[in-house]
Design a protein around this motif. Structure first.
Motif, PDB file in Angstrom:
ATOM      1  N   VAL A 100     -30.339 -76.041  -3.576  1.00 36.76           N
ATOM      2  CA  VAL A 100     -28.881 -76.147  -3.533  1.00 36.76           C
ATOM      3  C   VAL A 100     -28.380 -77.043  -4.666  1.00 36.76           C
ATOM      4  CG1 VAL A 100     -26.916 -76.889  -2.134  1.00 36.76           C
ATOM      5  CG2 VAL A 100     -28.860 -75.748  -1.049  1.00 36.76           C
ATOM      6  N   GLN A 101     -29.063 -78.185  -4.885  1.00 33.10           N
ATOM      7  CA  GLN A 101     -28.664 -79.086  -5.975  1.00 33.10           C
ATOM      8  C   GLN A 101     -28.788 -78.388  -7.325  1.00 33.10           C
ATOM      9  OE1 GLN A 101     -31.404 -82.309  -5.081  1.00 33.10           O
ATOM     10  NE2 GLN A 101     -29.724 -83.572  -4.337  1.00 33.10           N
ATOM     11  N   LEU A 102     -29.867 -77.633  -7.502  1.00 33.32           N
ATOM     12  CA  LEU A 102     -30.079 -76.957  -8.779  1.00 33.32           C
ATOM     13  C   LEU A 102     -29.026 -75.885  -9.009  1.00 33.32           C
ATOM     14  CD1 LEU A 102     -33.501 -76.121 -10.287  1.00 33.32           C
ATOM     15  CD2 LEU A 102     -31.745 -74.379 -10.334  1.00 33.32           C
ATOM     16  N   ALA A 103     -28.615 -75.198  -7.928  1.00 40.14           N
ATOM     17  CA  ALA A 103     -27.583 -74.167  -8.070  1.00 40.14           C
ATOM     18  C   ALA A 103     -26.240 -74.776  -8.445  1.00 40.14           C
ATOM     19  CB  ALA A 103     -27.459 -73.372  -6.773  1.00 40.14           C
ATOM     20  N   VAL A 104     -25.972 -75.991  -7.963  1.00 40.17           N
ATOM     21  CA  VAL A 104     -24.682 -76.626  -8.241  1.00 40.17           C
ATOM     22  C   VAL A 104     -24.689 -77.319  -9.603  1.00 40.17           C
ATOM     23  CG1 VAL A 104     -23.054 -78.385  -7.464  1.00 40.17           C
ATOM     24  CG2 VAL A 104     -24.171 -76.899  -5.788  1.00 40.17           C
ATOM     25  N   THR A 105     -25.707 -78.147  -9.854  1.00 40.80           N
ATOM     26  CA  THR A 105     -25.740 -78.930 -11.098  1.00 40.80           C
ATOM     27  C   THR A 105     -26.341 -78.159 -12.264  1.00 40.80           C
ATOM     28  OG1 THR A 105     -27.906 -79.881 -10.490  1.00 40.80           O
ATOM     29  CG2 THR A 105     -25.926 -81.051  -9.762  1.00 40.80           C
ATOM     30  N   GLN A 106     -27.277 -77.264 -11.992  1.00 45.37           N
ATOM     31  CA  GLN A 106     -27.894 -76.393 -12.986  1.00 45.37           C
ATOM     32  C   GLN A 106     -28.522 -77.140 -14.171  1.00 45.37           C
ATOM     33  OE1 GLN A 106     -25.456 -73.080 -14.176  1.00 45.37           O
ATOM     34  NE2 GLN A 106     -25.950 -72.032 -12.296  1.00 45.37           N
ATOM     35  N   PRO A 107     -29.518 -77.993 -13.917  1.00 46.28           N
ATOM     36  CA  PRO A 107     -30.265 -78.549 -15.047  1.00 46.28           C
ATOM     37  C   PRO A 107     -31.141 -77.502 -15.718  1.00 46.28           C
ATOM     38  CG  PRO A 107     -31.289 -79.182 -12.978  1.00 46.28           C
ATOM     39  CD  PRO A 107     -30.003 -78.477 -12.624  1.00 46.28           C
ATOM     40  N   VAL A 108     -31.440 -76.432 -15.005  1.00 46.18           N
ATOM     41  CA  VAL A 108     -32.227 -75.334 -15.567  1.00 46.18           C
ATOM     42  C   VAL A 108     -31.688 -74.031 -15.011  1.00 46.18           C
ATOM     43  CG1 VAL A 108     -33.967 -75.424 -13.730  1.00 46.18           C
ATOM     44  CG2 VAL A 108     -34.577 -74.475 -15.951  1.00 46.18           C
ATOM     45  N   ARG A 109     -31.699 -72.980 -15.857  1.00 46.86           N
ATOM     46  CA  ARG A 109     -31.156 -71.676 -15.463  1.00 46.86           C
ATOM     47  C   ARG A 109     -32.149 -70.590 -15.832  1.00 46.86           C
ATOM     48  NH1 ARG A 109     -26.656 -74.288 -18.077  1.00 46.86           N
ATOM     49  NH2 ARG A 109     -27.515 -73.448 -20.000  1.00 46.86           N
ATOM     50  N   LEU A 110     -31.904 -69.403 -15.325  1.00 48.20           N
ATOM     51  CA  LEU A 110     -32.707 -68.246 -15.709  1.00 48.20           C
ATOM     52  C   LEU A 110     -32.578 -68.019 -17.215  1.00 48.20           C
ATOM     53  CD1 LEU A 110     -31.892 -65.761 -12.810  1.00 48.20           C
ATOM     54  CD2 LEU A 110     -34.124 -66.755 -13.302  1.00 48.20           C
ATOM     55  N   GLY A 111     -33.706 -67.834 -17.882  1.00 44.81           N
ATOM     56  CA  GLY A 111     -33.705 -67.599 -19.315  1.00 44.81           C
ATOM     57  C   GLY A 111     -33.745 -68.846 -20.163  1.00 44.81           C
ATOM     58  N   ASP A 112     -33.639 -70.030 -19.550  1.00 48.54           N
ATOM     59  CA  ASP A 112     -33.719 -71.263 -20.326  1.00 48.54           C
ATOM     60  C   ASP A 112     -35.128 -71.462 -20.884  1.00 48.54           C
ATOM     61  OD1 ASP A 112     -31.129 -72.016 -20.140  1.00 48.54           O
ATOM     62  OD2 ASP A 112     -31.410 -73.552 -18.612  1.00 48.54           O
ATOM     63  N   GLU A 113     -35.186 -72.064 -22.057  1.00 47.47           N
ATOM     64  CA  GLU A 113     -36.472 -72.382 -22.678  1.00 47.47           C
ATOM     65  C   GLU A 113     -36.738 -73.867 -22.454  1.00 47.47           C
ATOM     66  OE1 GLU A 113     -35.694 -71.076 -26.625  1.00 47.47           O
ATOM     67  OE2 GLU A 113     -36.212 -68.993 -26.180  1.00 47.47           O
ATOM     68  N   VAL A 114     -37.831 -74.161 -21.762  1.00 51.15           N
ATOM     69  CA  VAL A 114     -38.089 -75.522 -21.302  1.00 51.15           C
ATOM     70  C   VAL A 114     -39.487 -75.967 -21.726  1.00 51.15           C
ATOM     71  CG1 VAL A 114     -36.534 -75.349 -19.319  1.00 51.15           C
ATOM     72  CG2 VAL A 114     -38.910 -74.642 -19.072  1.00 51.15           C
ATOM     73  N   LEU A 115     -39.651 -77.278 -21.767  1.00 53.35           N
ATOM     74  CA  LEU A 115     -40.945 -77.902 -22.029  1.00 53.35           C
ATOM     75  C   LEU A 115     -41.305 -78.712 -20.795  1.00 53.35           C
ATOM     76  CD1 LEU A 115     -43.172 -78.321 -24.199  1.00 53.35           C
ATOM     77  CD2 LEU A 115     -41.978 -80.411 -24.864  1.00 53.35           C
ATOM     78  N   VAL A 116     -42.286 -78.231 -20.035  1.00 48.11           N
ATOM     79  CA  VAL A 116     -42.680 -78.850 -18.782  1.00 48.11           C
ATOM     80  C   VAL A 116     -44.174 -79.139 -18.826  1.00 48.11           C
ATOM     81  CG1 VAL A 116     -42.819 -78.579 -16.279  1.00 48.11           C
ATOM     82  CG2 VAL A 116     -40.883 -77.618 -17.525  1.00 48.11           C
ATOM     83  N   GLU A 117     -44.528 -80.402 -18.567  1.00 48.69           N
ATOM     84  CA  GLU A 117     -45.941 -80.795 -18.570  1.00 48.69           C
ATOM     85  C   GLU A 117     -46.634 -80.371 -19.869  1.00 48.69           C
ATOM     86  OE1 GLU A 117     -47.381 -82.609 -16.271  1.00 48.69           O
ATOM     87  OE2 GLU A 117     -45.653 -82.691 -14.922  1.00 48.69           O
TER      88      GLU A 117
END
Length: 370
Positions: free
Chosen positions: A199-216
């Motif tokens: 729910v928090q991610l849907a509201v604040t959206q730090p990441v979205r579908l199609g985003d390019e991210v660097l994780v671990e």
């Protein structure tokens, strides 16, 4: 000659009350299904072209749950109207209650799914802004899955509470064993934390579908956002599965948070005799010739000077991280080839300087004789 009373006695002997009751229920169920089919078809024919798109889609999907609801309500009313209780009356009542709870949950989920698809269809129609499209898509899908999961959970809980043994066990468990309830809450913490994070991610959206991210230390594209986890497609086509709570609790890099465009850098280590202005001019020419450059950022600077070489850094922008990587490789390769052809002396070289020292005076001249 058989009298009416004897005929009724024989009828009751052949058809006991419980069988008569079930026959009545079966006939009523058949009539209800037939009536539901007639009404639904009549609605589609009469209201064809007059309904809004949402109502039309809802009418197509609401058929199965409403069929169940009509059966449950109609059979419930019929069961209460029977003159005598049939065998298994309580079991039939429980089954109807069970079906009514399923009807409520099923209908609510159908409405949520239809409404979300209708909203997405109209919100994304003709939208050329990929950032806005990905934002809407992420929000609607996450909220829909969370609501559907919650409705399914409530439906299952209501069904279980209709079973006396389960209801009594649950009441006694939480009334007399608070520690057990705490243990269950702790065990369910990962699931609940991921749902809340969704729910928090849907509201604040730090990441979205199609985003390019660097994780671990792994770079990839967000491919799926499910109710409790995120699937990231890595550059080599591997998939990394990350819990939703990770994105709310730990730092990560989002390369396309505000825009898909990105800046890439290339470093060259050249000799001190390199004509920097000529290299800068050639660098800009190569960028203008490349279809991968988006025209926003172009700069070449001397960023360091070491013992044997100077460091030149070229900055360039592209529409996406993939295009930026290809652009960096292209400019690096072409500029090196140009240096080899035009300024070969600009490539790194090792220098050795030898100084001539005066010869020692011959023996016997200004020296001691042995």
């Amino acid at each position: 000659m058989l009298t009416i009373s004897s005929a009724m006695a024989q009828w009751q002997a052949l058809w006991p009350n419980w069988l008569t009751g079930f026959a009545v229920l079966a006939v009523v169920a058949f009539l209800l299904l037939f009536l539901h089919s007639v009404v639904m078809n009549a609605l589609r024919l009469v209201l064809r072209g007059r309904l809004a798109e949402f109502a039309s889609r809802l009418l197509k999907r609401i058929g199965p749950p409403t069929r169940l609801g009509v059966l449950v309500v109609g059979l419930g009313v019929t069961l209460q109207g029977l003159p005598e209780r049939v065998v298994g009356h309580d079991l039939v009542e429980w089954g109807l209650l069970f079906g009514f709870i399923i009807f409520l949950g099923w209908g609510a989920i159908t409405i949520v799914n239809t409404a979300s698809e209708y909203y997405l269809r109209h919100a994304l129609k003709g939208s050329e802004d990929s950032m806005l499209s990905r934002k809407i898509l992420t929000q609607v899908r996450l909220l829909r899955r969370t609501i559907v999961f919650g409705l399914g959970f409530l439906t299952l809980a209501a069904i279980l509470m209709t079973i006396p043994a389960v209801r009594q066990y649950g009441v006694s468990l939480f009334a007399s064993a608070g520690v057990a309830g705490l243990a269950i809450g702790l065990a369910a913490r990962p699931v609940l934390s991921n749902l809340i994070a969704g729910v928090q991610l849907a509201v604040t959206q730090p990441v979205r579908l199609g985003d390019e991210v660097l994780v671990e230390s792994e770079f990839g594209t967000v491919e799926e956002i499910q109710t409790t986890y995120v699937v990231i497609r890595l550059w080599d086509l591997r998939r990394m599965v990350v819990p939703l709570s990770y994105f709310m609790e730990k730092p990560f890099q989002n390369w396309t948070r505000q825009s898909t465009s990105i800046i890439g850098a290339v470093h060259w280590y050249l000799d001190y005799s390199t004509p920097v202005e000529a290299v800068r001019a050639r660098f800009l020419e190569l960028l203008k010739e490349s279809p991968l450059w988006n025209g926003d950022v172009a700069a070449l600077q001397v960023t360091d000077a070491k013992e044997g070489t100077v460091e030149l850094r070229g900055l360039m922008s592209a529409a996406s991280s993939g295009a930026a990587f290809d652009l960096r490789c292209e400019i690096r390769e072409k500029l090196i080839a140009w240096l080899q052809e035009i300024y070969p002396h600009a490539l790194p070289r090792g220098r050795i300087e030898v100084e001539n020292f005066p010869a020692y005076p011959p023996q016997g001249v200004g020296g001691r004789h042995h």
